[in-house]
Design an enzyme around this catalytic site. Structure first.
Site: not given
Length: 256
Positions: A10, A12
């Protein structure tokens, strides 16, 4: 500890938090690159093209990233359109980069209620009229497809409303449930695995958000690594309904 052939990572809250750098994540990704372990940045963010994401990682975080290392919920949505709605006109609720991807994939954009399909992502400049037009198209039978339903997005100013807030607006008024591409739903995961050429048991999902990053792994039988640098906090871990496979404070604690 199990060794994995590739990593889904991922962005953010995991690689950065808003504009704040996370040096331990940067070091981890550089180690993957040095050891030639494949990785994909798997993000629900549909406001940037893969080229823009890679350029941001190169310029601002000095990371080894190319467009081929990025798979977004936008790409998952386009893959879905290609299978289920080829050649149909598309109403887009989204920012310019998202619209560009739709156009580059060969779709005609129709911003009226006569569009055959409605697709929705985060749009930080959206108006009431634009949302109402999208809702009218859905009421007339257009399928409602969204990149992701994230509730919030980490920024340098704290948590801000994300794509899911717009989804809720349209869903509430139309009473139509969306077809969702991004984490924690399966389409984005299938796209990543297809690109890597690997199976679920060979790959580890790394993320900071239990509701999206970790649940996409848990719900589909993939091992998960929760990193406590973003959305999910240390005090939350004991109360998680299904625990991740692994939990670390930051990625310096993970050995390849």
């Amino acid at each position: 500890m199990k060794k994995y052939k590739a990593y889904l990572i991922d962005l953010d809250g995991t690689v950065y938090f808003g504009k704040r750098r996370i040096p331990t994540a940067e070091a981890f990704i550089k180690k993957l690159h040095e050891k030639e372990i494949p990785y994909l940045f798997m993000t629900n963010n549909a406001t940037k093209t893969p080229e823009e994401v890679a350029l941001n990682l190169q310029n601002n975080y000095h990371l080894p990233a190319e467009p081929k290392n990025v798979y977004t919920s936008s790409l998952a949505l386009i893959d879905y359109l290609n299978i289920h709605h080829p050649g149909q006109t598309v109403h887009v609720v989204g920012e310019p980069s998202f619209k560009k991807l739709i156009e580059n994939a060969g779709y005609q954009i129709d911003q009226t209620e006569n569009a055959q399909v409605v697709v929705q992502a985060l749009n930080r400049e959206v108006t009431y009229h634009e949302l109402a037009t999208a809702a009218n198209a859905i009421r007339q039978g257009a399928p409602f497809i969204v990149t992701n339903t994230d509730r919030r997005i980490p920024t340098e100013n704290g948590m801000m409303p994300s794509s899911g807030a717009l989804t809720a607006f349209i869903q509430y008024t139309t009473e139509v449930d969306p077809i969702i591409m991004g984490k924690p739903h399966r389409p984005i995961l299938e796209g990543c695995l297809h690109r890597l050429g690997l199976t679920i048991d060979e790959v580890l999902m790394v993320g900071d958000n239990y509701e999206t990053d970790i649940r996409v792994g848990i719900d589909n039988g993939m091992d998960t690594l929760l990193v406590l640098t973003g959305v999910t906090h240390p005090e939350d871990v004991a109360n998680l309904p299904i625990p991740p496979t692994y939990v670390v404070e930051d990625l310096s604690q993970w050995e390849l």
